[in-house]
Write a protein that holds these residues in place. Structure first.
Motif, PDB file in Angstrom:
ATOM      1  N   LEU A 299      56.850  25.178  71.612  1.00 60.96           N
ATOM      2  CA  LEU A 299      55.639  24.628  72.128  1.00 60.96           C
ATOM      3  C   LEU A 299      55.965  23.708  73.196  1.00 60.96           C
ATOM      4  O   LEU A 299      55.451  23.609  74.225  1.00 60.96           O
ATOM      5  N   THR A 300      56.988  22.848  72.906  1.00 58.93           N
ATOM      6  CA  THR A 300      57.078  21.932  73.756  1.00 58.93           C
ATOM      7  C   THR A 300      57.929  22.419  75.181  1.00 58.93           C
ATOM      8  O   THR A 300      57.549  22.218  76.233  1.00 58.93           O
ATOM      9  N   ALA A 301      58.545  23.207  75.084  1.00 58.88           N
ATOM     10  CA  ALA A 301      59.355  23.833  76.297  1.00 58.88           C
ATOM     11  C   ALA A 301      58.306  24.754  77.054  1.00 58.88           C
ATOM     12  O   ALA A 301      58.291  24.212  78.320  1.00 58.88           O
ATOM     13  N   PHE A 302      57.475  25.692  76.769  1.00 60.48           N
ATOM     14  CA  PHE A 302      56.730  26.545  77.428  1.00 60.48           C
ATOM     15  C   PHE A 302      55.552  25.715  77.911  1.00 60.48           C
ATOM     16  O   PHE A 302      55.303  25.873  79.153  1.00 60.48           O
ATOM     17  N   THR A 303      54.953  25.018  77.222  1.00 65.29           N
ATOM     18  CA  THR A 303      53.713  24.115  77.678  1.00 65.29           C
ATOM     19  C   THR A 303      54.337  23.243  78.684  1.00 65.29           C
ATOM     20  O   THR A 303      53.358  23.191  79.679  1.00 65.29           O
ATOM     21  N   SER A 304      55.353  22.613  78.509  1.00 67.65           N
ATOM     22  CA  SER A 304      55.770  21.654  79.400  1.00 67.65           C
ATOM     23  C   SER A 304      56.147  22.191  80.883  1.00 67.65           C
ATOM     24  O   SER A 304      55.655  21.754  81.887  1.00 67.65           O
ATOM     25  N   TYR A 305      56.911  23.116  80.732  1.00 70.60           N
ATOM     26  CA  TYR A 305      57.345  23.933  81.968  1.00 70.60           C
ATOM     27  C   TYR A 305      56.059  24.646  82.605  1.00 70.60           C
ATOM     28  O   TYR A 305      56.162  24.864  83.862  1.00 70.60           O
ATOM     29  N   GLY A 306      54.998  25.164  81.816  1.00 77.24           N
ATOM     30  CA  GLY A 306      54.091  25.791  82.479  1.00 77.24           C
ATOM     31  C   GLY A 306      53.199  24.548  83.282  1.00 77.24           C
ATOM     32  O   GLY A 306      53.010  24.829  84.509  1.00 77.24           O
ATOM     33  N   PHE A 307      53.097  23.617  82.799  1.00 81.22           N
ATOM     34  CA  PHE A 307      52.610  22.555  83.755  1.00 81.22           C
ATOM     35  C   PHE A 307      53.439  21.612  84.629  1.00 81.22           C
ATOM     36  O   PHE A 307      52.776  21.187  85.700  1.00 81.22           O
ATOM     37  N   PHE A 308      54.714  21.996  84.532  1.00 86.47           N
ATOM     38  CA  PHE A 308      55.333  21.499  85.811  1.00 86.47           C
ATOM     39  C   PHE A 308      54.990  22.466  86.730  1.00 86.47           C
ATOM     40  O   PHE A 308      55.071  22.117  87.802  1.00 86.47           O
ATOM     41  N   TRP A 309      55.089  23.850  86.476  1.00 85.96           N
ATOM     42  CA  TRP A 309      54.791  24.621  87.570  1.00 85.96           C
ATOM     43  C   TRP A 309      53.253  24.414  88.072  1.00 85.96           C
ATOM     44  O   TRP A 309      53.199  24.424  89.529  1.00 85.96           O
TER      45      TRP A 309
END
Length: 195
Positions: free
Chosen positions: A73-83
């Motif tokens: 949850l933390t990794a994918f959501t965070s990197y999605g919002f990074f992009w």
């Protein structure tokens, strides 16, 4: 005597990690083709950043929450919002909404993401070797990009591009490995599980 019925719920949601890894990996490879000097910044990279690197990773992260996977949850959501943030930093100034971020602002932005990635890297010690490589190489990528912005040295940016291609390719490998291993019910592409 009461009539008691017990209902057992079984989790049958598909594994969202391959989607998140492939979205991250493919978008990272394309952006780093630009950083390495092979292609120019284009709407193709920006669209991938919004729709695949951004939205698809956020969706994967939300599904990871349903599977009770806090790391995913933390990794994918965070990197999605990074992009999505990165594309916003490029597009919003062109639309006249804000001034382009200063070089120091980009250094701060990339440094925070490098620190965040380093901290998540420690979590991969409980997962598998493939994810350790993805997060380790991503940490290096962020700090190479910081060095490129801090020095203005194009050679460091090109080095970051090559390193980023390797990082993205490792995420693609890990995502496809999870799909194939699950599909065939055996290790087709090894990911090096932690013993």
């Amino acid at each position: 005597m009461s009539d008691t019925t017990f209902v057992s719920l079984k989790e049958n949601t598909a594994n969202p990690a391959p989607l998140g890894l492939l979205a991250f990996g493919m978008t990272t490879v394309l952006l780093n083709f630009k950083n390495a000097g092979f292609i120019e910044m284009s709407p193709m990279i920006l669209a991938m950043g919004i729709f695949y690197g951004g939205i698809a990773q956020v969706i994967a992260g939300i599904i990871e929450a349903k599977k009770n996977n806090t790391f995913g949850l933390t990794a994918f959501t965070s990197y999605g919002f990074f992009w999505l943030s990165l594309v916003g930093l490029i597009i919003m100034p062109k639309l006249g909404w804000f001034a382009a971020p200063s070089n120091n602002s980009m250094i701060a932005f990339l440094t925070m993401w490098g620190i965040f990635t380093l901290l998540l890297f420690f979590g991969t010690f409980k997962l598998n070797r493939a994810l350790q490589f993805v997060f380790g190489s991503l940490t290096i990528l962020f700090f190479l990009l910081v060095a490129a912005h801090a020095t203005g040295n194009e050679s460091i940016e090109h080095l970051a591009g090559y390193e980023g291609i390797i990082c993205g390719a490792s995420a693609i490998y890990t995502g496809v490995a999870q799909v194939l291993n699950e599909l065939y019910g055996k290790t087709v592409w090894p990911i090096g599980p932690v013993a």
